[in-house]
Every structure is written in structure tokens, then in C-alpha cells.
Design a protein around this motif. Structure first.
Motif, PDB file in Angstrom:
ATOM      1  N   LYS A  38       9.086 -39.971   4.913  1.00 27.93           N
ATOM      2  CA  LYS A  38      10.512 -40.199   4.551  1.00 27.93           C
ATOM      3  C   LYS A  38      11.440 -40.780   5.707  1.00 27.93           C
ATOM      4  CE  LYS A  38      10.473 -36.349   1.292  1.00 27.93           C
ATOM      5  NZ  LYS A  38      10.783 -35.255   0.921  1.00 27.93           N
ATOM      6  N   TRP A  45      13.847 -44.344  -0.152  1.00 34.64           N
ATOM      7  CA  TRP A  45      12.892 -43.221  -0.490  1.00 34.64           C
ATOM      8  C   TRP A  45      13.391 -42.586  -2.214  1.00 34.64           C
ATOM      9  CZ3 TRP A  45       8.548 -40.847   0.002  1.00 34.64           C
ATOM     10  CH2 TRP A  45       8.309 -39.437  -0.571  1.00 34.64           C
ATOM     11  N   ARG A  53       6.774 -40.848  -5.103  1.00 33.69           N
ATOM     12  CA  ARG A  53       6.966 -39.663  -4.530  1.00 33.69           C
ATOM     13  C   ARG A  53       5.976 -38.592  -4.575  1.00 33.69           C
ATOM     14  NH1 ARG A  53      12.370 -40.947  -6.075  1.00 33.69           N
ATOM     15  NH2 ARG A  53      12.469 -39.081  -7.460  1.00 33.69           N
TER      16      ARG A  53
END
Length: 263
Positions: A38, A45, A53
Motif C-alpha cells: 500500500k 490503492w 485489493r
């Protein structure tokens, strides 16, 4: 350059004692790897799809015990309802960001490239795998960037970049957080000093930009110090786990009373 992992080496890797064994240890290592990703990706992100994710979360979970994963792109794509092309692009980005090293298992059919294996650079076992597999990271890094230069446009920054991917680069500006109060207090102090010196302030924005750049450099420096210390700690833990001699308690058998005899 393609780096192969022989079948015997791969079997040795997957049968090795896990670094993280308990549930809490696995959770801690997983989030350490995920947080590092991240940090490198930065503000982008939040722009990733939820499935992307979740895929990152899964590969970090897979890698918590031994520091590597070998789940296929198609498997992760089907599991999280995204395309395998997206997975491959994200894996390539992890390589470019210096988070993983890509290896290949040797194919049994044609003695060529088999399924990929990704080593997490920030995992405490990374140094051990490098020694076990006899990897030369610098050669791999040079080849990787040569390949990229042939397939993409070279920006001025890329042309002058000579820092190894596996060292700790500066954090991206978008990841540096400085509180508003800190900035305003610094501006207030600078303006007061200028007034005391009799300086006429024409453009307040120039003070804001100058102070923000100064604070940003301080934050970047502090963050790099933290990352260097963190990496050294992981390397120390891996060294002590594998190479530090274990203490053997001394016991004097001559002082042991013979059986059947009272002292």
C-alpha cells in the motif's frame, strides 16, 4: 533473465519450517507485507477494484508463513472476479516497485519455464531464500530494467535512476502525511520572523510552498530511517533463526550419584 527453481529446491522450500506459525503471527506478517504494498502504490490503492485489493490480501496471506506464493493468475482472477490480465499487470507492478522477485519453476515437459514463484523482498525469509537458491539480485535487477527500457518510453527520471530496486527508495510524495496544524504553525513562525526582520511579504504562497517542501523532506528522511531499521531487524531475526548457534546446557555427569547409593 529467467531464474529457475529446480524441483528439489522447490520441495525444500515448501517443506521448510514456517516463519509465522501461530494465527497471530501469520496475521502480523500478512499485514506487514500488505502495508508495504500500500505504501508503494500510494493513493492509487483506493482506485483499485475491490477484487484486486482482495487478491493482494490473499497473496500476502499465502506468503506469511514462508515468504513466497505461487498461486496462478487465473486462480486469483476466478476467485476474485477480475481478469487474469489484471492480475498479471499487478504482479508486474509489484516487481517494478521492488516488492517481489519473480522466479520460475522448471517445466517437466519441455525443460523450460513453468509456473512462476514470487518471493516477497520484505519477508524475513527473503535473505535465506537468496542464499539457498544462489540468486544474484543485482544481475536480476539490471536485466529487469533493461527489459523494461526496450518495451516502454524512458522518462528523464527512469533514465537517471540508478538505485537498486531492493534498496529502500524514498516514499512517494502522495504518501507523506503532515498535519495541517504542523504546517500552519511553521508558516506562522516564518512569517513572524520575516516581519521582525523588516521583510515585506508579497506572496504568502511562496512561504507555504517552501515550508511544505522542507517539512516533506523531513518526513521522507524520517520514513526512510524507519524502513532501514525495520529491514535490518528482519534480517537480524532471519540470521538468528537460521545461523546463530544454539546454546547447549552443560551438565557434569561426574557429579551424578550412582544408582542405588544414597548420597
Amino acid at each position: 533473465m529467467t531464474i529457475f527453481v529446480e524441483t528439489s529446491q522447490f520441495n525444500q522450500m515448501i517443506s521448510h519450517r514456517p516463519y509465522a506459525e501461530s494465527k497471530n503471527q501469520k496475521k502480523k506478517v500478512k499485514y506487514m507485507l500488505l502495508d508495504s504494498i500500500k505504501e508503494k502504490i500510494g493513493d492509487r490503492w483506493i482506485l483499485f477494484k475491490e477484487g484486486t485489493r482482495q487478491a493482494f490480501d490473499m497473496i500476502c496471506f499465502f506468503s506469511a508463513e514462508l515468504g513466497f506464493f505461487y498461486a496462478g493468475a487465473q486462480y486469483l482472477a476466478d476467485r476474485h472476479s477480475i481478469s487474469d490480465r489484471t492480475i498479471r499487470n499487478r504482479f508486474k507492478e509489484l516487481e517494478e516497485l521492488g516488492q517481489v522477485v519473480k522466479l520460475h519453476r522448471r517445466s517437466k515437459r519441455c525443460n523450460g519455464k513453468g509456473k512462476p514463484v514470487y518471493l516477497f523482498v520484505n519477508h524475513p525469509y527473503f535473505t535465506y531464500w537468496v542464499h539457498l537458491l544462489g540468486l544474484n539480485i543485482e544481475d536480476f535487477h539490471t536485466d529487469f530494467h533493461t527489459e523494461n527500457a526496450e518495451t516502454s518510453c524512458n522518462s528523464k527520471e527512469e533514465a537517471t535512476k540508478k538505485v537498486s530496486t531492493y534498496s529502500l527508495p524514498l516514499k512517494q510524495e502522495s504518501n507523506i502525511y503532515i498535519s495541517d496544524n504542523h504546517i500552519m504553525q511553521a508558516i506562522y513562525n516564518r512569517v513572524n520572523d520575516a516581519i521582525k526582520d523588516g521583510t515585506t511579504i508579497k506572496f504568502l504562497s511562496s512561504y507555504v510552498d517552501r515550508i511544505f517542501r522542507s517539512l516533506e523532506k523531513q518526513a521522507i528522511y524520517a520514513e526512510n530511517i524507519r524502513l532501514v531499521a525495520k529491514k535490518k531487524q528482519h534480517e537480524k531475526e532471519a540470521y538468528e533463526f537460521f545461523y546463530k548457534p544454539k546454546e547447549v546446557p552443560f551438565y557434569n555427569w561426574l557429579e551424578e550419584p550412582a544408582e542405588g547409593k544414597s548420597g
